[in-house]
Design an enzyme around this catalytic site. Structure first.
Site, PDB file in Angstrom:
ATOM      1  N   ARG A 186       9.242  11.130 -17.900  1.00 58.39           N
ATOM      2  CA  ARG A 186       8.981  11.353 -19.321  1.00 58.39           C
ATOM      3  C   ARG A 186       8.885   9.965 -19.940  1.00 58.39           C
ATOM      4  O   ARG A 186       7.866   9.313 -19.806  1.00 58.39           O
ATOM      5  CB  ARG A 186      10.062  12.241 -19.954  1.00 58.39           C
ATOM      6  CG  ARG A 186       9.639  12.771 -21.317  1.00 58.39           C
ATOM      7  CD  ARG A 186      10.604  13.771 -21.914  1.00 58.39           C
ATOM      8  NE  ARG A 186      11.905  13.211 -22.254  1.00 58.39           N
ATOM      9  CZ  ARG A 186      12.806  13.826 -23.006  1.00 58.39           C
ATOM     10  NH1 ARG A 186      12.555  15.029 -23.504  1.00 58.39           N
ATOM     11  NH2 ARG A 186      13.965  13.273 -23.275  1.00 58.39           N
ATOM     12  N   LYS A 204      18.707  13.652 -33.591  1.00 58.51           N
ATOM     13  CA  LYS A 204      17.272  13.885 -33.788  1.00 58.51           C
ATOM     14  C   LYS A 204      17.036  15.316 -34.282  1.00 58.51           C
ATOM     15  O   LYS A 204      17.942  16.161 -34.203  1.00 58.51           O
ATOM     16  CB  LYS A 204      16.551  13.650 -32.464  1.00 58.51           C
ATOM     17  CG  LYS A 204      17.035  14.575 -31.345  1.00 58.51           C
ATOM     18  CD  LYS A 204      16.591  14.087 -29.975  1.00 58.51           C
ATOM     19  CE  LYS A 204      17.015  15.078 -28.913  1.00 58.51           C
ATOM     20  NZ  LYS A 204      16.677  14.613 -27.551  1.00 58.51           N
ATOM     21  N   MET A 245       8.923  39.659 -40.053  1.00 61.83           N
ATOM     22  CA  MET A 245       9.043  38.337 -40.671  1.00 61.83           C
ATOM     23  C   MET A 245      10.348  38.201 -41.462  1.00 61.83           C
ATOM     24  O   MET A 245      11.009  37.157 -41.415  1.00 61.83           O
ATOM     25  CB  MET A 245       7.856  38.084 -41.609  1.00 61.83           C
ATOM     26  CG  MET A 245       7.861  36.690 -42.201  1.00 61.83           C
ATOM     27  SD  MET A 245       6.575  36.461 -43.434  1.00 61.83           S
ATOM     28  CE  MET A 245       5.113  36.520 -42.418  1.00 61.83           C
ATOM     29  N   TYR A 262       7.363  47.720 -36.263  1.00 61.11           N
ATOM     30  CA  TYR A 262       5.973  47.397 -35.902  1.00 61.11           C
ATOM     31  C   TYR A 262       5.690  47.744 -34.451  1.00 61.11           C
ATOM     32  O   TYR A 262       6.486  47.462 -33.554  1.00 61.11           O
ATOM     33  CB  TYR A 262       5.713  45.900 -36.084  1.00 61.11           C
ATOM     34  CG  TYR A 262       5.472  45.482 -37.508  1.00 61.11           C
ATOM     35  CD1 TYR A 262       4.406  46.009 -38.236  1.00 61.11           C
ATOM     36  CD2 TYR A 262       6.300  44.554 -38.119  1.00 61.11           C
ATOM     37  CE1 TYR A 262       4.180  45.609 -39.548  1.00 61.11           C
ATOM     38  CE2 TYR A 262       6.080  44.148 -39.427  1.00 61.11           C
ATOM     39  CZ  TYR A 262       5.015  44.677 -40.132  1.00 61.11           C
ATOM     40  OH  TYR A 262       4.798  44.279 -41.418  1.00 61.11           O
TER      41      TYR A 262
HETATM   42  C1  LIG Z   1      17.785  14.794 -26.835  1.00 63.96           C
HETATM   43  C2  LIG Z   1      18.257  13.667 -26.016  1.00 63.96           C
HETATM   44  C3  LIG Z   1      19.634  13.478 -25.814  1.00 63.96           C
HETATM   45  C4  LIG Z   1      20.644  14.528 -26.203  1.00 63.96           C
HETATM   46  O1  LIG Z   1      20.492  15.596 -25.300  1.00 63.96           O
HETATM   47  P1  LIG Z   1      21.462  16.873 -25.285  1.00 63.96           P
HETATM   48  O2  LIG Z   1      21.065  17.607 -24.074  1.00 63.96           O
HETATM   49  O3  LIG Z   1      21.171  17.621 -26.538  1.00 63.96           O
HETATM   50  O4  LIG Z   1      22.847  16.379 -25.254  1.00 63.96           O
HETATM   51  C5  LIG Z   1      20.041  12.336 -25.169  1.00 63.96           C
HETATM   52  N1  LIG Z   1      19.136  11.434 -24.714  1.00 63.96           N
HETATM   53  C6  LIG Z   1      17.814  11.595 -24.860  1.00 63.96           C
HETATM   54  C7  LIG Z   1      16.886  10.569 -24.324  1.00 63.96           C
HETATM   55  C8  LIG Z   1      17.328  12.723 -25.498  1.00 63.96           C
HETATM   56  O5  LIG Z   1      16.009  12.900 -25.625  1.00 63.96           O
END
Ligand SMILES: *Cc1c(COP(=O)(O)O)cnc(C)c1O
Length: 384
Positions: free
Chosen positions: A148, A48, A321, A270
């Site tokens: 979640r 992802k 930046m 800055y």
């Molecule tokens: C992002 C995610 C993973 C991978 O998690 P890592 O901590 O990066 O290994 C696996 N399962 C779910 C449901 C996730 O959201």
């Protein structure tokens, strides 16, 4: 070095060989719990957020070559974008967020598999299966205590009591996610394990998955049939506070634009965010928060001249930046020249250390890596 690299303020090297190596390392770590029989657990990959910023279209084929057959993305759009890069007919792309309302057919036609997180998503997927008169593959997610995604205990009980709720669905996997896997000492890991065992027992008999990167290192009880690491593949230490079991994947270097001497008492950058306590020499480097190099690393963080790895060069003042300043007073005068490359993340200053200096985690650092770096992808040995 090619011309485009000379033109860039920062150079980001992504070692795909190291990603493959980390995949194989994790495959070796996973195992069945003692006294249980069954196939060896398999290792999927979370790709992802464009493989955590590293480019999923390049990372996924490398993982496929290493034997990976399950690729998790978050959004339907990510799955559609990734589909052409995943070539093995055995491979599946699983969409963690499931189908947004009204998109079940799109998801199916794109050749993706949804993770079903709610009764609404379940109803949509079931309805599509009915229309197509086929059992459509799906992953069922249950909430084992993170609150979640996934179906709660009441919803799982409903499904268990009424198997017709799964008509038109072939349960490919039952999964859940851990909230605190990176802190093995907390009791919620065991509590989630038990909740997951309990909840999954009342769902169809299918392979099960609980662990992501850090969960793998909680031990074999957490491995079940499939693990889903992301961060560890990309070089984030899944065992914070202990030596990393995985190899670094990225190296981030910034070009020196100019050096200057500043007198004691001189404010730098800055807001005058740093004041020289001694007559100092500083180097201005060509990366900044416009590259996703987090501004919170201001006055934190360490740069390293690769030829002099024993001398930490502190980041001083606020990150701009397009640039940041490092203190090079501890290097011999004239040692650092314009055009030279200085490591901000590399073999001597890790991704995790940079993230800690920025007050965040390696995950965020990776997914923030900007589009302006000159990117090189290597299949050579990991940087050592
Ligand atoms: C992002 C995610 C993973 C991978 O998690 P890592 O901590 O990066 O290994 C696996 N399962 C779910 C449901 C996730 O959201």
């Amino acid at each position: 070095m090619d011309v485009a690299a000379q033109w860039a303020g920062g150079i980001l090297n992504i070692d795909l060989q190291a990603v493959a190596k980390n995949y194989r390392t994790l495959c070796q770590v996973i195992q069945r719990p003692d006294q249980t029989s069954g196939p060896h657990p398999i290792c999927a990959a979370a790709v992802k957020a464009d493989a955590y910023g590293l480019d999923a279209s390049l990372v996924a084929p490398v993982l496929e070559d290493a034997g990976c057959r399950h690729f998790f993305v978050a959004h339907l759009a990510e799955g559609v974008a990734l589909r052409p890069s995943v070539k093995n007919p055995q491979s599946s792309i699983l969409v963690l967020h499931g189908p947004p309302p009204g998109t079940a057919r799109d998801l199916h036609e794109a050749g993706l598999v949804p993770v079903i997180n709610s009764m609404e998503q379940l109803a949509e997927w079931r309805a599509l299966g009915r229309v197509l008169e086929r059992r459509l593959p799906a992953v069922l997610q249950v909430d084992s205590g993170m609150a979640r995604f996934g179906m709660n205990a009441g919803e799982v009980a409903k499904i268990a009591a009424d198997p017709a709720l799964l008509d038109g669905i072939r349960t490919m996997l039952v999964m859940s996610h851990l909230a605190c896997a990176d802190t093995p000492e907390v009791s919620s890991n065991q509590a989630q394990l038990e909740a997951f065992r309990h909840l999954s027992a009342s769902l169809p008999d299918a392979p099960r998955s609980l662990a992501a990167s850090s969960g793998i290192f909680l031990g074999p009880d957490w491995h079940f049939d499939l693990v889903r690491p992301g961060a560890a593949l990309y070089g984030v230490n899944p065992t914070p506070g202990k030596p990393s079991p995985v190899s670094p994947v990225i190296r981030l270097q910034a070009r020196v634009i100019q050096t200057r001497a500043v007198p004691r008492g001189q404010a730098v950058g800055y807001g005058g965010g740093f004041v020289a306590r001694r007559p100092s020499r500083i180097a201005l480097l060509g990366i900044g928060y416009g590259d996703g190099f987090l501004r919170s690393i201001s006055n934190q963080g360490t740069a390293i001249l690769p030829s002099q790895p024993d001398v930490p060069l502190p980041v001083i003042g606020r990150v701009s930046m397009d640039s940041l300043a490092v203190d090079i007073t501890d290097l011999e005068d004239g040692r650092v020249r314009a055009g030279e490359l200085i490591d901000l993340i590399g073999p001597y200053n890790t991704l995790d250390a940079a993230a800690t200096a920025a007050g965040t985690i390696g995950y965020e650092f990776l997914t923030d890596l900007g589009r302006r770096y000159h990117r090189t992808y290597t299949r050579n040995d990991p940087l050592v």
